[in-house]
Design an enzyme around this catalytic site. Sequence first.
Site, mmCIF file in Angstrom:
data_model
loop_
_atom_site.group_PDB
_atom_site.id
_atom_site.type_symbol
_atom_site.label_atom_id
_atom_site.label_comp_id
_atom_site.label_asym_id
_atom_site.label_seq_id
_atom_site.Cartn_x
_atom_site.Cartn_y
_atom_site.Cartn_z
ATOM 1 N N ILE A 32 0.504 9.180 -5.474
ATOM 2 C CA ILE A 32 -0.769 8.558 -5.097
ATOM 3 C C ILE A 32 -0.490 7.496 -4.045
ATOM 4 C CG2 ILE A 32 -2.724 7.189 -5.914
ATOM 5 C CD1 ILE A 32 -2.230 8.478 -8.710
ATOM 6 N N PHE A 33 -1.160 7.598 -2.894
ATOM 7 C CA PHE A 33 -0.928 6.673 -1.789
ATOM 8 C C PHE A 33 -1.931 5.532 -1.819
ATOM 9 C CE2 PHE A 33 -1.811 5.574 2.785
ATOM 10 C CZ PHE A 33 -0.635 4.856 2.987
ATOM 11 N N GLY A 34 -1.422 4.294 -1.877
ATOM 12 C CA GLY A 34 -2.264 3.118 -1.833
ATOM 13 C C GLY A 34 -2.068 2.365 -0.533
ATOM 14 N N TYR A 35 -3.159 1.960 0.100
ATOM 15 C CA TYR A 35 -3.076 1.265 1.383
ATOM 16 C C TYR A 35 -3.931 -0.004 1.407
ATOM 17 C CZ TYR A 35 -7.485 3.746 1.936
ATOM 18 O OH TYR A 35 -8.751 4.234 1.737
ATOM 19 N N GLY A 36 -4.635 -0.282 0.301
ATOM 20 C CA GLY A 36 -5.426 -1.494 0.170
ATOM 21 C C GLY A 36 -4.904 -2.290 -1.009
ATOM 22 N N SER A 37 -5.768 -2.609 -1.954
ATOM 23 C CA SER A 37 -5.336 -3.420 -3.096
ATOM 24 C C SER A 37 -4.341 -2.699 -4.005
ATOM 25 C CB SER A 37 -6.553 -3.869 -3.914
ATOM 26 O OG SER A 37 -7.312 -2.759 -4.327
ATOM 27 N N GLU A 112 -11.837 3.593 -7.886
ATOM 28 C CA GLU A 112 -11.977 3.983 -6.492
ATOM 29 C C GLU A 112 -13.231 4.803 -6.209
ATOM 30 O OE1 GLU A 112 -10.000 2.784 -4.347
ATOM 31 O OE2 GLU A 112 -8.378 2.043 -5.594
#
Length: 219
Positions: A32-37, A112
């Site tokens: 799972i790619f996270g780019y914010g919080s 999300e």
Amino acid sequence: MKQETAAQNSPPASPPSSQPLSEDGDPQALWIFGYGSLVWRPDFAYSDSRVGFVRGYSRRFWQGDTFHRGSDKMPGRVVTLLEDREGCTWGVAYQVQGEQVSEALKYLNVREAVLGGYDTKEVTFYPQDTPDQPLKALAYVATPQNPGYLGPAPEEAIATQILACRGFSGHNLEYLLRLADFMQLCGPQAQDEHLAAIVDAVGTMLPCFCPTEQALALV
């Protein structure tokens, strides 16, 4: 990344078909790619994490947030991904395995999709240490079709909005500073001109502003 009450209620898309399946059809592992919080607060169990980037996307503060970083009357600004042939977005990929997969997806569906207005998309993630060994990952992306989408605005206007908003997860400024802090940890090769411009705009509005841990303590 995490965000709006009246948003879409559709569940996340099916995990990438390239993931091995168990006998009951559930994926044994998923990235799972996270780019914010998500880069600093995933809030789900995972087996491994790697800092890296995806190509073909740019990060933008174009998604409205009426829950975590804002309210119905004063929506905050959080990030989404914009398709961009020349773009590159740094973040963190988390690997979930076995029972972690369903638990993570159930949690992220609320954080999300339901609260944030994000849909799911498969992206190619390049780990910082092994970019020649890319991974398929699931990313949550807010599109213009969701009710909370705010779209583009001058960096100064975005900075003003961020400074004025607070939600259940804290001040919108904290979100901006933690993201900027993460990018500094990634090193000089990690560039985000949009993020940097908003941080600079905030700096012109706040005396003695510095995006450090001391500044985070003030929000």
